[in-house]
Design a protein around this motif. Structure first.
Motif, PDB file in Angstrom:
ATOM      1  N   GLY B 229       0.804  -1.225   0.000  1.00  0.00           N
ATOM      2  CA  GLY B 229       0.000   0.000   0.000  1.00  0.00           C
ATOM      3  C   GLY B 229       0.832   1.267   0.000  1.00  0.00           C
ATOM      4  O   GLY B 229       0.299   2.373  -0.002  1.00  0.00           O
ATOM      5  N   THR B 230       2.145   1.154  -0.023  1.00  0.00           N
ATOM      6  CA  THR B 230       3.040   2.308   0.052  1.00  0.00           C
ATOM      7  C   THR B 230       2.993   3.124  -1.251  1.00  0.00           C
ATOM      8  O   THR B 230       2.379   2.716  -2.238  1.00  0.00           O
ATOM      9  CB  THR B 230       4.485   1.851   0.331  1.00  0.00           C
ATOM     10  OG1 THR B 230       5.287   2.985   0.675  1.00  0.00           O
ATOM     11  CG2 THR B 230       5.088   1.148  -0.886  1.00  0.00           C
ATOM     12  N   THR B 231       3.644   4.267  -1.228  1.00  0.00           N
ATOM     13  CA  THR B 231       3.799   5.092  -2.423  1.00  0.00           C
ATOM     14  C   THR B 231       5.230   4.951  -2.929  1.00  0.00           C
ATOM     15  O   THR B 231       6.170   5.246  -2.187  1.00  0.00           O
ATOM     16  CB  THR B 231       3.518   6.573  -2.096  1.00  0.00           C
ATOM     17  OG1 THR B 231       2.185   6.690  -1.632  1.00  0.00           O
ATOM     18  CG2 THR B 231       3.715   7.448  -3.327  1.00  0.00           C
ATOM     19  N   LEU B 232       5.395   4.523  -4.171  1.00  0.00           N
ATOM     20  CA  LEU B 232       6.749   4.386  -4.742  1.00  0.00           C
ATOM     21  C   LEU B 232       7.058   5.592  -5.623  1.00  0.00           C
ATOM     22  O   LEU B 232       6.245   5.987  -6.461  1.00  0.00           O
ATOM     23  CB  LEU B 232       6.855   3.082  -5.532  1.00  0.00           C
ATOM     24  CG  LEU B 232       6.799   1.791  -4.687  1.00  0.00           C
ATOM     25  CD1 LEU B 232       6.706   0.549  -5.584  1.00  0.00           C
ATOM     26  CD2 LEU B 232       8.010   1.680  -3.759  1.00  0.00           C
ATOM     27  N   LEU B 233       8.255   6.124  -5.413  1.00  0.00           N
ATOM     28  CA  LEU B 233       8.720   7.291  -6.166  1.00  0.00           C
ATOM     29  C   LEU B 233       9.350   6.775  -7.455  1.00  0.00           C
ATOM     30  O   LEU B 233      10.372   6.102  -7.418  1.00  0.00           O
ATOM     31  CB  LEU B 233       9.736   8.044  -5.309  1.00  0.00           C
ATOM     32  CG  LEU B 233      10.425   9.267  -5.879  1.00  0.00           C
ATOM     33  CD1 LEU B 233       9.415  10.336  -6.270  1.00  0.00           C
ATOM     34  CD2 LEU B 233      11.408   9.827  -4.848  1.00  0.00           C
ATOM     35  N   VAL B 234       8.734   7.081  -8.600  1.00  0.00           N
ATOM     36  CA  VAL B 234       9.092   6.365  -9.834  1.00  0.00           C
ATOM     37  C   VAL B 234       9.917   7.177 -10.831  1.00  0.00           C
ATOM     38  O   VAL B 234      10.150   6.724 -11.954  1.00  0.00           O
ATOM     39  CB  VAL B 234       7.813   5.849 -10.545  1.00  0.00           C
ATOM     40  CG1 VAL B 234       7.124   4.777  -9.696  1.00  0.00           C
ATOM     41  CG2 VAL B 234       6.860   7.005 -10.859  1.00  0.00           C
ATOM     42  N   ASP B 235      10.377   8.367 -10.436  1.00  0.00           N
ATOM     43  CA  ASP B 235      11.034   9.209 -11.452  1.00  0.00           C
ATOM     44  C   ASP B 235      12.531   9.398 -11.247  1.00  0.00           C
ATOM     45  O   ASP B 235      13.103  10.347 -11.773  1.00  0.00           O
ATOM     46  CB  ASP B 235      10.344  10.579 -11.527  1.00  0.00           C
ATOM     47  CG  ASP B 235      10.660  11.431 -10.317  1.00  0.00           C
ATOM     48  OD1 ASP B 235      11.056  10.864  -9.266  1.00  0.00           O
ATOM     49  OD2 ASP B 235      10.525  12.655 -10.407  1.00  0.00           O
TER      50      ASP B 235
END
Lengths: 440, 440
Positions: B229-235
């Motif tokens: 459920g986490t937020t992944l930083l994709v940039d």
């Protein structure tokens, strides 16, 4: 001094973004938290129109790095909140920063790309300093950078920092300190006097006059309490009448009059003429009211002996934060401090960074004027004939750099003097120089 | 919690301009320090282009008024520094604020002329609160006013406050609180969570990805520690590849991806399409990077599920201070609290004020929309059918107003809802209304 629970005093370790601790917790779990790492703090650019920036905040930051600890109930709260897992919590219980910090001195200049702070240690201990380091340096450097421009514009006339009421109550204290180190003469803020030794000044507000039946009564009361050398605020009702009354009450030895409204060029000229006519030839004229480096420049020919600057100083004169970022630039594959580090850099659009730990140096011309700033990320020493910029400020977690504010002020003045006149103009312009990489 | 001596904890009484105490010292000497007085805090105008302001800071200010005391060594220092004379020092030794304060509630709106805070008591006890009251209200209201506009622009999508690193480290905590009361959902700032109960969020920075050999390894580590459920930083490297890797590692139940660079409208649309293609149809897209109410408005049609706002929030989106002033409006000729007060007002150019203690009220139309705000300085009560605006917050020096932050949030939402749509537009415009005097 009276201790207060308001605001409740948290460890500086709390002045941190949650994600610093979630990252740390992951590194603890995966066993890499002790891997070597280097983070650098720099600005990709200066605020729009600025030709240079001035570093400030280090003297406030370093003691907070030493105090960056987590108490037992801090750790309990962080675990309860799901910020860290059990292993992360254990790590925090014993936490203290044990690494090294190198930095630009307070009062030094910085430019796009200048690595103003380099933090070396373990991944965990370096990452958790990010938010605090940036908060302190971004705020204080924004104020010092604006202050330096105002000091230049004032051309030797004294400047009083009086913006406390326009800033967060604790930021106000830091702003007074930053303005002073950049060359302001004094502050209205008592906490800055008590904590940092900044000279404090201030005499009376309009309320003082209004609370008396007449302006003359107010002036008599003030002169009785503070002596004829005080500054009388003469614009509550009518400025010319205020000045006549002021000199009548205090005599021609009156220290100064302050004008806080109207067209300051015009009013200061009238005030000077009237004071001279009244024989108060040594009474100074000080002005306040929405001043900044632009207005001060425009008032350059007015017979003004001192400026009080408030709002525009504490808000960085249009640029309330310095825009410094804190980036991982090198990482080791384990805890061995002597093993080689791998340079790392982000490649995302418009936010690319340069990998590797940097050595920085400057070159000056024969007149002592600053000509260039370079860095290399290949581990080389500062080249012969060039000047090192960073100094060691923390070694093994201990602060090793504690200059007093008088030294910092001198360094700031010398730094400004190392810029050519064109770079010191307050008009908008490009950065005087950029810190540029040298690879050959 | 771990107590810390950094920054050294001074009494809030120190967060004060020197002239407040020099005036007080004069009044002690002349025997008028116990004369009755009323001061009001108001803005002559709103920041350029703003249609309304939102009040914040009261919940932080009131406890500091109770704690506004001078310890013995404070007084010694002030006397040594020549700030107060011996009689002034004696007065400060026993000082506590014993007067009354009435105020606009936090989360309420204010307009030019709105008396957001009225302080009644003796001359001495009222004057010394000026700097502290203005520091707190000007900072917190500037942030809340900007936050309210962003909340409106986001149209119900959640907003994360994440500007700590761009603000003084203590101002950051107050900013997180102000943003939350104005309608933000959460903050990155742990101290705001601990001190004020603001929900904290945050997962990982680019450094986390950079510190791992591959992006996939970083994501695996984060998902292991924080769940899918986490937020992944994709940039960090390439956004499309980052998203593929994120879904591969976390599965289609991935909570969110975060994009922190590039053209956010374009990148969010691509990200949404790619997530859907990968079956991650409920994975949210959150964006960060130089957002403010204008950019958020422009992104209104983009498939974005949440915003993180930093710099522009904590710097008041171009207006880092609210411009409130604190002025003496009435004074008695002695200490009798029942004797009539004399209205006073400054007449100086462009800074004239309206004398007399004001009663304020508002009128709403049949739909509950705010139509006008009036005041009278003749001691009248709020007219029948109109709504009172001020509430009693301090009586006899004791705080009598302690709403919790959830109540304040509800009041802020109701206040915004009382504005017509035109007044809530983020485009520059005149103040929706002005508080106007009624004399008949």
């Amino acid at each position: 001094m009276a201790l207060s629970a308001t605001p409740p005093t948290l460890s500086p370790a709390y002045l941190t973004d949650r994600y610093e601790l979630t990252m740390l917790s992951s590194w603890v779990t995966e066993g890499t938290v002790e891997d070597r790492a280097v983070f650098e703090c720099f600005g990709r650019r200066l605020p729009e129109g600025r030709r240079y920036g001035m570093v400030a905040g280090l003297g406030r930051l370093l003691p907070m790095i030493e105090d960056f600890r987590f108490g037992e109930d801090d750790v309990t709260w962080l675990e309860e909140q799901g910020v860290v897992n059990a292993a992360g919590a254990d790590y925090l219980r014993g936490f203290r920063f044990t690494g090294d910090v190198d930095a630009y001195r307070e009062g030094d200049l910085y430019f796009p790309g200048s690595p103003v702070l380099t933090v070396s240690g373990t991944l965990g201990e370096c990452v958790v300093l990010e938010t605090l380091a940036l908060s302190v340096l971004n705020h204080d450097s924004a104020v010092a950078s604006a202050a330096a421009r105002m000091v230049d514009a004032a051309g030797g006339r004294p400047l009083i920092e009086m913006g406390s009421r326009r800033a967060h109550e604790q930021a106000a204290v830091a702003a007074a300190r930053a303005a002073y180190l950049a060359g302001f003469s004094s502050t209205s803020n008592l906490a800055a006097g008590r904590l940092h030794g900044v000279p404090t000044v201030g005499t009376a507000a309009h309320a003082f006059t209004l609370a008396h039946a007449t302006e003359a009564e107010a002036f008599r009361s003030q002169v009785e309490a503070q002596g004829a050398g005080t500054t009388l605020l003469v614009d509550t009702y009518d400025i010319a009448q205020g000045i006549r009354t002021a000199v009548e009450v205090a005599g021609p030895g009156l220290g100064a009059v302050r004008i806080d409204s109207g067209d300051l060029a015009e009013e200061s000229a009238r005030a000077r003429a009237l004071l001279d006519e009244l024989g108060a030839t040594s009474t100074r004229v000080t002005v306040t009211s929405d001043l900044d480096e632009f207005v001060i420049t425009a008032l350059g020919d007015a017979p003004i002996d001192g400026y009080g600057v408030g709002t525009r100083l504490v808000t960085g004169s249009g640029h309330p934060t310095a825009g410094l970022v804190y980036k991982l630039v090198a990482v080791g594959d384990g805890p061995d401090p002597d093993a080689p580090l791998r340079p790392v850099a982000k490649k995302s659009a418009s936010k690319a960074s340069v990998g590797g730990r940097k050595t920085v140096w400057r070159e000056h011309d024969a007149d002592g004027l600053l000509r260039s700033e370079h860095y290399a990320a290949d581990g080389r020493a500062v080249p012969e004939g060039a000047s090192a910029v960073q100094v060691p400020v923390v070694r093994g977690g201990e602060v090793v750099h504690r200059p007093d504010l008088a030294d910092v002020r001198r360094h700031a003045a010398a730094s400004l003097a190392s810029l050519p006149a064109a770079a010191r103009r307050v008009t908008a312009g490009p950065a005087y120089l950029e810190a540029t990489p040298v690879t050959h």
